[in-house]
Design an enzyme around this catalytic site. Sequence first.
Site, PDB file in Angstrom:
ATOM      1  N   THR A 117       0.819  -1.210   0.000  1.00  0.00           N
ATOM      2  CA  THR A 117       0.000   0.000   0.000  1.00  0.00           C
ATOM      3  C   THR A 117       0.855   1.263   0.000  1.00  0.00           C
ATOM      4  O   THR A 117       1.966   1.283   0.545  1.00  0.00           O
ATOM      5  CB  THR A 117      -0.914   0.033   1.242  1.00  0.00           C
ATOM      6  OG1 THR A 117      -1.629   1.274   1.281  1.00  0.00           O
ATOM      7  CG2 THR A 117      -0.120  -0.098   2.524  1.00  0.00           C
ATOM      8  N   TYR A 142      -2.811   0.319   9.941  1.00  0.00           N
ATOM      9  CA  TYR A 142      -2.910  -0.384   8.666  1.00  0.00           C
ATOM     10  C   TYR A 142      -1.609  -0.254   7.881  1.00  0.00           C
ATOM     11  O   TYR A 142      -1.025  -1.247   7.424  1.00  0.00           O
ATOM     12  CB  TYR A 142      -4.083   0.158   7.843  1.00  0.00           C
ATOM     13  CG  TYR A 142      -4.036  -0.272   6.396  1.00  0.00           C
ATOM     14  CD1 TYR A 142      -4.217  -1.610   6.050  1.00  0.00           C
ATOM     15  CD2 TYR A 142      -3.793   0.652   5.380  1.00  0.00           C
ATOM     16  CE1 TYR A 142      -4.153  -2.020   4.727  1.00  0.00           C
ATOM     17  CE2 TYR A 142      -3.725   0.246   4.059  1.00  0.00           C
ATOM     18  CZ  TYR A 142      -3.910  -1.090   3.735  1.00  0.00           C
ATOM     19  OH  TYR A 142      -3.832  -1.480   2.416  1.00  0.00           O
TER      20      TYR A 142
END
Length: 328
Positions: A117, A142
């Site tokens: 990501t 995250y």
Amino acid sequence: MKILVTGGAGYIGSHTANRLLKNGFEVVVFDNLTTGFREAVPKGAKFIQGDVRSEEHLTQVLRDEKISAVIHFAAKLNVKESTFKPLDYYENNTAGVLAMAKAMQTVGVKHIVFSSTAALFGDKVQDRGIVEDDPKSPLNPYGNSKLMSEYILSDAASTGALTYCALRYFNVAGASDDGENGQRTADAFHLIHLGVQAAIGKRKQLQLFGNDYPTPDGTCIRDYIHVEDLADIHLLALKHLLAGGESDYFNCGYGFGYSVKEVIKMIKTVSGADFPVIESERRPGDAASLVADSAKLKSKLGWKPQRADLNLICKSAYQWEKRISNVK
């Protein structure tokens, strides 16, 4: 060759599984279906229900199915949720990668393409795109869970246990070219998904989180990549590893971004709908700007984007949402 696709019943995973099948690979989808959908698994792929935290089950599947390589999607994705349930994200995302790496080492499977990501980079307001070796400073658990996962793969690769490609997604949106697959998760939190739901009346309004960022119109800027272009990147990364290519990591975006207000305007344009937009406070963990420099991806893997068009992305997402909602 047979490829294991973890999280292959999810949005990006199912598109990639379909791309693999169309390119002559056998595919085994491994998913626990907590957020994935059995109907998203493409015809021709074998489905096994299981949890990526189970090293024992992964070892069995890798061995019994004679897997040649892994594409690992399975992960929790909600940035906001990660700020108040951080341990769930480390348990699922980071521990899941650790279990997979250990299972691969046990069986002797050498190659893995990892779903990473752009959240690794934190807040990058700058006059150029983010390059792969820019400093990493995640703003939320995250992002931290994905960065830790990359460390695991990098360290494993340094011992010769495996080779990997980490693909750092920017903002993924859109639906398949044939209109047969798209975002199925009703409560997915991505802007374009929420916007097209508002456009067809599934939501009464759309929330805009923060209008005081240091950007031209005060709203967050993101690099939006079409899900089919991202599926192509996974295929290229897999072929790179299978051909003996070295471990590497790549930013996956188009190299230009759009603000939240610009995206909302485009959704209203392609849909012809004028829905209410309510301005709210910033969400925790949101970066002001995330735009990729994808030069490395293009030069090393030979990627040529085919769908770098916000109108196309929003239109395909809108048409898919209408289809699954039975809206004419």
